[in-house]
Design an enzyme around this catalytic site. Sequence first.
Site, PDB file in Angstrom:
ATOM      1  N   HIS A  90       0.880  -1.180   0.000  1.00 37.75           N
ATOM      2  CA  HIS A  90       0.000   0.000   0.000  1.00 37.75           C
ATOM      3  C   HIS A  90       0.909   1.219   0.000  1.00 37.75           C
ATOM      4  CE1 HIS A  90      -3.967  -1.810   1.048  1.00 37.75           C
ATOM      5  NE2 HIS A  90      -3.161  -2.817   1.333  1.00 37.75           N
TER       6      HIS A  90
ATOM      7  N   GLU B 192      -8.068 -16.359   8.321  1.00 35.50           N
ATOM      8  CA  GLU B 192      -9.078 -17.253   8.907  1.00 35.50           C
ATOM      9  C   GLU B 192      -8.527 -18.679   9.046  1.00 35.50           C
ATOM     10  OE1 GLU B 192     -10.226 -13.852   7.544  1.00 35.50           O
ATOM     11  OE2 GLU B 192      -9.702 -15.377   6.083  1.00 35.50           O
TER      12      GLU B 192
ATOM     13  N   SER C 287     -10.901  -5.461   5.115  1.00 37.84           N
ATOM     14  CA  SER C 287     -11.143  -4.023   4.852  1.00 37.84           C
ATOM     15  C   SER C 287     -12.543  -3.859   4.284  1.00 37.84           C
ATOM     16  CB  SER C 287     -10.099  -3.529   3.829  1.00 37.84           C
ATOM     17  OG  SER C 287     -10.372  -4.096   2.552  1.00 37.84           O
TER      18      SER C 287
ATOM     19  N   ASN D 115      -5.764 -15.053  -3.085  1.00 41.08           N
ATOM     20  CA  ASN D 115      -5.501 -16.407  -2.582  1.00 41.08           C
ATOM     21  C   ASN D 115      -6.845 -17.078  -2.346  1.00 41.08           C
ATOM     22  OD1 ASN D 115      -5.321 -14.335  -0.169  1.00 41.08           O
ATOM     23  ND2 ASN D 115      -6.280 -16.222   0.595  1.00 41.08           N
TER      24      ASN D 115
HETATM   25  N1  LIG Z   1      -9.452 -12.095   5.920  1.00 37.90           N
HETATM   26  C1  LIG Z   1      -8.672 -12.270   4.848  1.00 37.90           C
HETATM   27  N2  LIG Z   1      -8.103 -11.190   4.284  1.00 37.90           N
HETATM   28  C2  LIG Z   1      -7.338 -11.386   3.222  1.00 37.90           C
HETATM   29  N3  LIG Z   1      -6.656 -10.482   2.490  1.00 37.90           N
HETATM   30  C3  LIG Z   1      -6.046 -11.156   1.534  1.00 37.90           C
HETATM   31  I1  LIG Z   1      -4.895 -10.244   0.115  1.00 37.90           I
HETATM   32  N4  LIG Z   1      -6.277 -12.481   1.588  1.00 37.90           N
HETATM   33  C4  LIG Z   1      -7.099 -12.647   2.676  1.00 37.90           C
HETATM   34  C5  LIG Z   1      -7.711 -13.779   3.282  1.00 37.90           C
HETATM   35  O1  LIG Z   1      -7.553 -14.939   2.865  1.00 37.90           O
HETATM   36  N5  LIG Z   1      -8.501 -13.536   4.365  1.00 37.90           N
END
Ligand SMILES: Nc1nc2[nH]c(I)nc2c(=O)[nH]1
Length: 270
Positions: free
Chosen positions: A70, A192, A211, A234
């Site tokens: 960022h 998670e 977010s 992902n």
């Molecule tokens: N909570 C959550 N936030 C994320 N941000 C990103 I980039 N990948 C993930 C994810 O797999 N889970």
Amino acid sequence: PDSLAPGTDPFELASSAAAAIAERTGVDRHDVALVLGSGWGGAAGLLGETTHTLQAADIPGFSSPAVAGHVGTILSVLTPAGRRVLVLGARTHFYEGRGVRAVAHGVRTAAAAGCSVLVLTNGCGGLNPDWPAGTPVLIRDHINLTAASPLEGATFVDLTDLYSQRLRAIAREVDPTLDEGVYAQFTGPHYETPAEVQYAKRIGADLVGMSTALEAIAARHAGLEVLGVSLVTNLGAGISPVPLSHAEVIEAGQAAGPRISRLLADIVGR
Ligand SMILES: Nc1nc2[nH]c(I)nc2c(=O)[nH]1
């Protein structure tokens, strides 16, 4: 007052931030605000001519970024259609513990700067195996699992059509292959567990992130029309056999960069 501490009015701080942006750019009114999430950094350059680059830390209420990927700048971009875009590359995440006022500050500043539309982008985990890393997904609705709100007091705000159907239709005109999904905001900063990913799936989420939901609520309260676009960087934990890593996140974002930057530029250009 350059503080989001209790006692300062967050809307006054947003007005002073907007005034500082207007003063430093000479642009009295911006039309569209864009928040760049993980993987979306390249979009600004394709939107039009970046006429001003400000350091976020120089603008009241903003701080330098806490997350790799960022950038800590605020850009003023003039699009070919003559529209002014305020690119907020300095998002505050709820997990930074700076409070919900800090999370909502960029959105409130955008509204105070005159914007009528906010585009929120993010990197997230995907729960749909049909969406490999690098897939952009329009946010149709959100599930706020933070147990928090950016709003304080008896501020009862309706959230139907929070993620504007009109703007999603424009996005689909630009790219008819775009899918939609429900985005669940977890507090983070941990990812998670597989069980939590299955829980999110069961309650109707297609995307999991850290977010966007709180920012969108603040945006609705501030009168902005919102478009949310996620980049699946992902697959959610347990959906794919390999463990998560932030390096994988940055890499997937960079690979998808050109396509999603073009997409965003074409949508904002409408
Ligand atoms: N909570 C959550 N936030 C994320 N941000 C990103 I980039 N990948 C993930 C994810 O797999 N889970």
